[in-house]
Every structure is written in C-alpha cells, then in structure tokens.
Design a protein around this motif. Sequence first.
Motif, short mmCIF file in Angstrom:
data_model
loop_
_atom_site.label_atom_id
_atom_site.label_comp_id
_atom_site.label_asym_id
_atom_site.label_seq_id
_atom_site.Cartn_x
_atom_site.Cartn_y
_atom_site.Cartn_z
N MET A 155 17.92 98.29 49.96
CA MET A 155 17.30 97.15 49.38
C MET A 155 15.62 97.20 49.77
SD MET A 155 18.91 93.81 52.26
CE MET A 155 19.47 94.36 53.47
N LEU A 156 15.55 98.21 50.24
CA LEU A 156 13.59 98.42 50.09
C LEU A 156 13.43 99.40 48.91
CD1 LEU A 156 13.48 98.50 53.57
CD2 LEU A 156 13.01 96.82 52.04
N LEU A 157 14.74 100.78 49.19
CA LEU A 157 14.18 102.31 48.66
C LEU A 157 14.79 102.60 47.47
CD1 LEU A 157 13.80 103.89 51.83
CD2 LEU A 157 11.80 103.06 50.17
N ASP A 158 16.02 101.42 47.38
CA ASP A 158 17.15 102.33 45.84
C ASP A 158 16.63 101.53 44.65
OD1 ASP A 158 19.51 102.14 43.73
OD2 ASP A 158 20.28 103.65 46.32
N PRO A 159 16.53 102.21 43.86
CA PRO A 159 15.68 102.02 41.76
C PRO A 159 16.90 100.51 42.17
CG PRO A 159 15.30 104.06 42.15
CD PRO A 159 15.97 104.02 43.39
N GLN A 160 18.74 101.16 41.89
CA GLN A 160 19.49 99.76 41.58
C GLN A 160 19.19 98.34 42.46
OE1 GLN A 160 23.05 99.48 42.94
NE2 GLN A 160 24.52 99.82 41.37
N GLY A 161 19.03 99.18 43.92
CA GLY A 161 19.37 97.57 44.55
C GLY A 161 17.60 97.10 43.99
N ARG A 162 16.35 97.35 43.96
CA ARG A 162 15.26 96.27 43.50
C ARG A 162 15.10 96.01 41.72
NH1 ARG A 162 9.71 100.95 44.72
NH2 ARG A 162 10.73 101.15 47.03
N LYS A 163 16.66 96.54 41.21
CA LYS A 163 16.47 95.83 39.57
C LYS A 163 17.32 94.87 40.21
CE LYS A 163 19.63 96.62 35.90
NZ LYS A 163 20.44 98.17 34.94
N LEU A 164 19.01 94.87 41.18
CA LEU A 164 19.50 93.54 41.23
C LEU A 164 19.01 92.91 42.07
CD1 LEU A 164 22.99 95.95 41.85
CD2 LEU A 164 21.80 94.75 39.69
N LEU A 165 18.07 92.77 43.37
CA LEU A 165 17.52 91.80 44.10
C LEU A 165 16.58 91.60 43.34
CD1 LEU A 165 17.57 93.92 47.09
CD2 LEU A 165 19.59 92.47 46.78
N THR A 166 16.65 90.30 42.29
CA THR A 166 15.74 89.95 41.85
C THR A 166 14.42 89.50 42.54
OG1 THR A 166 17.10 89.03 40.50
CG2 THR A 166 15.00 88.05 39.35
N ASP A 167 13.05 89.81 41.27
CA ASP A 167 11.76 89.69 42.10
C ASP A 167 11.81 90.69 43.23
OD1 ASP A 167 8.98 88.33 42.29
OD2 ASP A 167 9.67 86.65 42.64
N TRP A 168 12.09 91.84 43.17
CA TRP A 168 12.35 92.34 44.62
C TRP A 168 10.92 92.18 45.43
CZ3 TRP A 168 9.16 96.55 46.44
CH2 TRP A 168 9.93 97.27 47.39
N HIS A 169 10.04 92.05 44.61
CA HIS A 169 8.54 92.55 45.38
C HIS A 169 7.77 90.69 46.34
CE1 HIS A 169 7.57 95.89 42.67
NE2 HIS A 169 6.68 96.06 43.16
N ASN A 170 8.34 89.87 45.64
CA ASN A 170 8.04 88.75 46.71
C ASN A 170 9.12 88.07 46.96
OD1 ASN A 170 4.91 88.66 45.42
ND2 ASN A 170 6.43 88.40 42.90
N ALA A 171 10.50 88.14 46.29
CA ALA A 171 11.46 87.33 47.52
C ALA A 171 12.04 88.31 48.12
CB ALA A 171 12.23 86.36 45.94
N TRP A 172 12.02 89.69 48.12
CA TRP A 172 13.40 90.35 49.06
C TRP A 172 11.76 90.98 50.27
CZ3 TRP A 172 18.44 89.81 49.34
CH2 TRP A 172 18.93 89.10 48.63
N ALA A 173 11.49 92.31 49.45
CA ALA A 173 11.40 93.48 50.57
C ALA A 173 10.25 92.72 51.57
CB ALA A 173 9.61 93.93 49.37
N PRO A 174 9.42 91.53 51.04
CA PRO A 174 8.50 90.81 52.47
C PRO A 174 9.05 90.26 53.17
CG PRO A 174 7.57 89.66 50.47
CD PRO A 174 9.33 90.73 50.09
N TRP A 175 10.51 90.34 53.06
CA TRP A 175 11.42 89.39 54.40
C TRP A 175 12.69 90.75 54.76
CZ3 TRP A 175 9.51 85.13 55.51
CH2 TRP A 175 8.62 84.53 54.62
#
Length: 273
Positions: A155-175
Amino acid sequence: MNKTALGALLRERRALIDPESHGFTRPTGQGRRAPGLSQHQVDQLLHRTLGTYHRLESGNYPNPPTVLLRDVALLFDLDEQEWVSLCRLALLQDPPGPLHQSSGKEIPGFWQDAVDGIGHMAYVTDSSWDLIAHNSAFASLFPEGQMPSNTMRWMLLDPQGRKLLTDWHNAWAPWVLPQLRAALVARPEDETLRQIEKEVLEDPDTADMYETGATLIHADGHERPLLHGRKGPGWVSICAAQPMTAPGSRLFILVFRRGSSRPHPRLPMLRAH
C-alpha cells in the motif's frame, strides 16, 4: 480492579506450575501441601520483595505496574487471551501490547475456509501485515495475479499499489501511514515493520507524511477509491476485524462498487432492535 476474578485467575494458574521444575523441593514432612508454586516462591522467581505477589493475588495492589503483570504472565505461561484478562482484571484496561512478540503470526487453519466463504474481497494479515490467507475475489484485484507478500509495504511503497489505490496521495497514504506507526508502538521489535518504516522514511513521497500524519490506527468503516484490476474504477468500503487468538492480525473485507463517485451516502450505524 476486580479482586475476586483476579485472585481466582492467579490462583488457578499458580497451582499448575510444578515447583520442582524451577528448582524447588516439596516438603516431605508436615507443611504445605497445596499444589503449585507458593506465593513466596513466585516472589523469589520474579526477584520481587517478599509479599509483592501476595498483594497482587489478594487484590491489595492498586494499579500494579505492567512489568510485574507481564513477568507473572510469563511465569504462569498465560496465552494472549489470558494476558488480556489479567490486565483487564488488574488494571481495568487492555494490555499495552502482546505478551509474546511471536503472537499474531498464525491463525487456526479453518480461517482459510471462512475467508473462502466470503463473497467480497477478503484477506487476513499477520501482526507484521504479511498476507497469510485470502480468497479468489481478493486475488482478482491484481491484474497480473501478483499478490503482495506484505500488504503494508504494497500500500505504501509498491508502484502497483500506488496505481490501484486511486488518489493515493490523498485518499490512502495519509491514512495508512499512521497504522504503521501504531503497529510499531505495539511491536517495537518487529523487524518487518521496522524495515518498512526505514523504507518509508527514505521515500520522499512518504517521509513527510509519516512524520506529520494523522493518528488513525485502523480503517474500519472507511470508503476509498480503488482501481480494480478487472472491474475498473470504483469505491471500496473497508470492514476490519481481528482474529481473537492472534493479537495484531487482521481480517479485511473489501466491499467494492463500480463507479467514479461515491456509490451512496454513508450508511447508518447498525444497532440491535
């Protein structure tokens, strides 16, 4: 403090410890015949002042230090659920962390059958966030069938994770980042989590967020955008729970709905009628 229940738990478990296994000899003449260690012997084994354990077992030790409770739990060979009970009875609160650092690494095998029987995407991670069980619906999330071995790192470091987790910078990583911090508070010696933290602090996209992020410790009840590998864009509702025999492990059920916007307003809380 629940004096009656605390005393019953401690007496029961103390009676199961063979004094001879710790180098003590049983009296052969007149004297103590009760099974298990004596209270004095517990003090000796724990290197505590005479009478310390008696105060705890009799309920006359208000707010006993967690380190004493942990030492007693280890001597009496308590399991994780008994460790939780001990802290709740003595301190009226859950323990600050697991009794054994090895706990949370395995779950009963029938959990795989349970996960397979869930229609939504479902998976179980251990206390290090390593994937230990999942169903086919979860596997279908990954377009090339490459399942992550560790979901936190994915979820945090994999390029595929950052692609599938839409709006990664705002909707996923901070949480997600605060969940890593919370996991390390409970398990500061976990080498897997420590390595992930090291990689997070070395990554310019996550380092600042990790240092200044929110305090969320779980995602239960959240809705977040997701690019499903086969179904396309949508939103996922996250249901999170914990197998009771494995503190630190997690069951996630992901309810996916297609669409680029939230599928519905937040549903009302469920309550018994």
